[in-house]
Design a protein around this motif. Sequence first.
Motif, PDB file in Angstrom:
ATOM      1  N   CYS A  87       0.821  -1.209   0.000  1.00  0.00           N
ATOM      2  CA  CYS A  87       0.000   0.000   0.000  1.00  0.00           C
ATOM      3  C   CYS A  87       0.857   1.262   0.000  1.00  0.00           C
ATOM      4  O   CYS A  87       0.483   2.261  -0.619  1.00  0.00           O
ATOM      5  N   SER A  88       1.997   1.222   0.674  1.00  0.00           N
ATOM      6  CA  SER A  88       2.925   2.355   0.644  1.00  0.00           C
ATOM      7  C   SER A  88       3.373   2.626  -0.784  1.00  0.00           C
ATOM      8  O   SER A  88       3.416   3.786  -1.230  1.00  0.00           O
ATOM      9  N   ALA A  89       3.712   1.566  -1.514  1.00  0.00           N
ATOM     10  CA  ALA A  89       4.154   1.720  -2.901  1.00  0.00           C
ATOM     11  C   ALA A  89       3.030   2.275  -3.770  1.00  0.00           C
ATOM     12  O   ALA A  89       3.249   3.208  -4.560  1.00  0.00           O
ATOM     13  N   ALA A  90       1.823   1.745  -3.633  1.00  0.00           N
ATOM     14  CA  ALA A  90       0.686   2.236  -4.423  1.00  0.00           C
ATOM     15  C   ALA A  90       0.442   3.718  -4.140  1.00  0.00           C
ATOM     16  O   ALA A  90       0.220   4.504  -5.068  1.00  0.00           O
ATOM     17  N   HIS A  91       0.495   4.084  -2.881  1.00  0.00           N
ATOM     18  CA  HIS A  91       0.294   5.476  -2.452  1.00  0.00           C
ATOM     19  C   HIS A  91       1.318   6.389  -3.148  1.00  0.00           C
ATOM     20  O   HIS A  91       0.957   7.420  -3.721  1.00  0.00           O
ATOM     21  N   ALA A  92       2.578   5.989  -3.099  1.00  0.00           N
ATOM     22  CA  ALA A  92       3.635   6.799  -3.709  1.00  0.00           C
ATOM     23  C   ALA A  92       3.518   6.834  -5.229  1.00  0.00           C
ATOM     24  O   ALA A  92       3.690   7.897  -5.842  1.00  0.00           O
ATOM     25  N   TRP A  93       3.220   5.691  -5.843  1.00  0.00           N
ATOM     26  CA  TRP A  93       3.137   5.636  -7.306  1.00  0.00           C
ATOM     27  C   TRP A  93       2.046   6.542  -7.859  1.00  0.00           C
ATOM     28  O   TRP A  93       2.218   7.135  -8.933  1.00  0.00           O
ATOM     29  N   VAL A  94       0.916   6.676  -7.158  1.00  0.00           N
ATOM     30  CA  VAL A  94      -0.150   7.545  -7.677  1.00  0.00           C
ATOM     31  C   VAL A  94       0.006   8.989  -7.223  1.00  0.00           C
ATOM     32  O   VAL A  94      -0.744   9.851  -7.651  1.00  0.00           O
ATOM     33  N   GLY A  95       0.985   9.272  -6.359  1.00  0.00           N
ATOM     34  CA  GLY A  95       1.295  10.637  -5.974  1.00  0.00           C
ATOM     35  C   GLY A  95       0.377  11.248  -4.939  1.00  0.00           C
ATOM     36  O   GLY A  95       0.145  12.458  -4.961  1.00  0.00           O
ATOM     37  N   LEU A  96      -0.128  10.422  -4.030  1.00  0.00           N
ATOM     38  CA  LEU A  96      -0.957  10.967  -2.953  1.00  0.00           C
ATOM     39  C   LEU A  96      -0.104  11.730  -1.951  1.00  0.00           C
ATOM     40  O   LEU A  96       1.097  11.502  -1.837  1.00  0.00           O
ATOM     41  N   GLY A  97      -0.758  12.601  -1.191  1.00  0.00           N
ATOM     42  CA  GLY A  97      -0.086  13.406  -0.178  1.00  0.00           C
ATOM     43  C   GLY A  97       0.159  12.632   1.101  1.00  0.00           C
ATOM     44  O   GLY A  97       0.394  11.424   1.073  1.00  0.00           O
ATOM     45  N   PRO A  98       0.078  13.291   2.240  1.00  0.00           N
ATOM     46  CA  PRO A  98       0.448  12.681   3.514  1.00  0.00           C
ATOM     47  C   PRO A  98      -0.420  11.487   3.912  1.00  0.00           C
ATOM     48  O   PRO A  98      -1.558  11.347   3.473  1.00  0.00           O
ATOM     49  N   ILE A  99       0.162  10.673   4.776  1.00  0.00           N
ATOM     50  CA  ILE A  99      -0.533   9.565   5.420  1.00  0.00           C
ATOM     51  C   ILE A  99      -0.591   9.881   6.913  1.00  0.00           C
ATOM     52  O   ILE A  99       0.422  10.257   7.506  1.00  0.00           O
ATOM     53  N   VAL A 100      -1.766   9.719   7.499  1.00  0.00           N
ATOM     54  CA  VAL A 100      -1.937   9.853   8.938  1.00  0.00           C
ATOM     55  C   VAL A 100      -2.539   8.545   9.421  1.00  0.00           C
ATOM     56  O   VAL A 100      -3.602   8.138   8.950  1.00  0.00           O
ATOM     57  N   TYR A 101      -1.843   7.875  10.331  1.00  0.00           N
ATOM     58  CA  TYR A 101      -2.339   6.569  10.773  1.00  0.00           C
ATOM     59  C   TYR A 101      -2.549   6.529  12.283  1.00  0.00           C
ATOM     60  O   TYR A 101      -1.888   7.213  13.045  1.00  0.00           O
ATOM     61  N   ALA A 102      -3.501   5.673  12.674  1.00  0.00           N
ATOM     62  CA  ALA A 102      -3.826   5.516  14.090  1.00  0.00           C
ATOM     63  C   ALA A 102      -2.861   4.570  14.784  1.00  0.00           C
ATOM     64  O   ALA A 102      -2.417   4.828  15.897  1.00  0.00           O
ATOM     65  N   GLY A 103      -2.558   3.447  14.152  1.00  0.00           N
ATOM     66  CA  GLY A 103      -1.661   2.455  14.737  1.00  0.00           C
ATOM     67  C   GLY A 103      -0.519   2.141  13.806  1.00  0.00           C
ATOM     68  O   GLY A 103      -0.692   2.079  12.587  1.00  0.00           O
ATOM     69  N   SER A 104       0.666   1.927  14.366  1.00  0.00           N
ATOM     70  CA  SER A 104       1.850   1.664  13.549  1.00  0.00           C
ATOM     71  C   SER A 104       2.025   0.178  13.256  1.00  0.00           C
ATOM     72  O   SER A 104       1.487  -0.678  13.963  1.00  0.00           O
ATOM     73  N   SER A 105       2.810  -0.096  12.252  1.00  0.00           N
ATOM     74  CA  SER A 105       3.178  -1.485  11.940  1.00  0.00           C
ATOM     75  C   SER A 105       3.922  -2.107  13.114  1.00  0.00           C
ATOM     76  O   SER A 105       3.730  -3.287  13.418  1.00  0.00           O
ATOM     77  N   ALA A 106       4.751  -1.313  13.777  1.00  0.00           N
ATOM     78  CA  ALA A 106       5.503  -1.825  14.928  1.00  0.00           C
ATOM     79  C   ALA A 106       4.556  -2.232  16.056  1.00  0.00           C
ATOM     80  O   ALA A 106       4.755  -3.271  16.700  1.00  0.00           O
ATOM     81  N   GLN A 107       3.515  -1.431  16.305  1.00  0.00           N
ATOM     82  CA  GLN A 107       2.541  -1.789  17.336  1.00  0.00           C
ATOM     83  C   GLN A 107       1.847  -3.101  16.991  1.00  0.00           C
ATOM     84  O   GLN A 107       1.731  -3.992  17.835  1.00  0.00           O
ATOM     85  N   LEU A 108       1.364  -3.204  15.759  1.00  0.00           N
ATOM     86  CA  LEU A 108       0.647  -4.407  15.347  1.00  0.00           C
ATOM     87  C   LEU A 108       1.547  -5.634  15.415  1.00  0.00           C
ATOM     88  O   LEU A 108       1.131  -6.697  15.885  1.00  0.00           O
ATOM     89  N   THR A 109       2.785  -5.494  14.989  1.00  0.00           N
ATOM     90  CA  THR A 109       3.731  -6.605  15.048  1.00  0.00           C
ATOM     91  C   THR A 109       3.946  -7.038  16.499  1.00  0.00           C
ATOM     92  O   THR A 109       3.960  -8.243  16.801  1.00  0.00           O
ATOM     93  N   ALA A 110       4.097  -6.090  17.402  1.00  0.00           N
ATOM     94  CA  ALA A 110       4.297  -6.411  18.820  1.00  0.00           C
ATOM     95  C   ALA A 110       3.072  -7.098  19.406  1.00  0.00           C
ATOM     96  O   ALA A 110       3.198  -8.095  20.144  1.00  0.00           O
ATOM     97  N   TRP A 111       1.878  -6.597  19.090  1.00  0.00           N
ATOM     98  CA  TRP A 111       0.663  -7.224  19.600  1.00  0.00           C
ATOM     99  C   TRP A 111       0.548  -8.657  19.101  1.00  0.00           C
ATOM    100  O   TRP A 111       0.278  -9.575  19.865  1.00  0.00           O
ATOM    101  N   ARG A 112       0.746  -8.835  17.811  1.00  0.00           N
ATOM    102  CA  ARG A 112       0.612 -10.184  17.227  1.00  0.00           C
ATOM    103  C   ARG A 112       1.641 -11.145  17.838  1.00  0.00           C
ATOM    104  O   ARG A 112       1.332 -12.296  18.103  1.00  0.00           O
TER     105      ARG A 112
END
Length: 159
Positions: A87-112
């Motif tokens: 999704c990061s690649a798709a976002h960059a390829w189409v030229g979208l602006g900022p991303i604001v997220y509620a939870g990080s990949s690091a948080q999800l990885t730690a929880w899992r």
Amino acid sequence: MTEADLVHLRRCVELAGAALADGDDPFGSVLVLADGTVAAEDRNRTAAGDQTRHPEFELARWSAENLPPPERARATVYTSGEHCPMCSAAHAWVGLGPIVYAGSSAQLTAWRSEWGAPPSPVAPLPVGAVAPGVAVRGPAPELADDLRALHRQAFERIG
């Protein structure tokens, strides 16, 4: 996080809850134009077996089909969870602006990991490692408990 950011992120968490209720992993995203208008929103739709049906990817595709490049660059994608590498690649390829997220990949990885879930088949890279030109804000500590609960329910359903 601004109050406007939190309004959009809360909607993302609502969409994640709707995804979970429909048998999908709990992720939701909202595309907001520069003037504050919500242009599109989506939730995870992977339960049927297509693991590419992430809301962030769908919003990138939608924006490419419906917004001119300058408008895409000024739009913000709000999302319940930090974009995966696809999704990061798709976002960059189409030229979208900022991303604001509620939870990080690091948080999800730690929880899992805490719950004994198997690792993801895709490396949990932060957005900046895949799309270094995209501005990113997150996580939102105010929503961590809600996100953790949704992901815990998803894990318990399949675990």
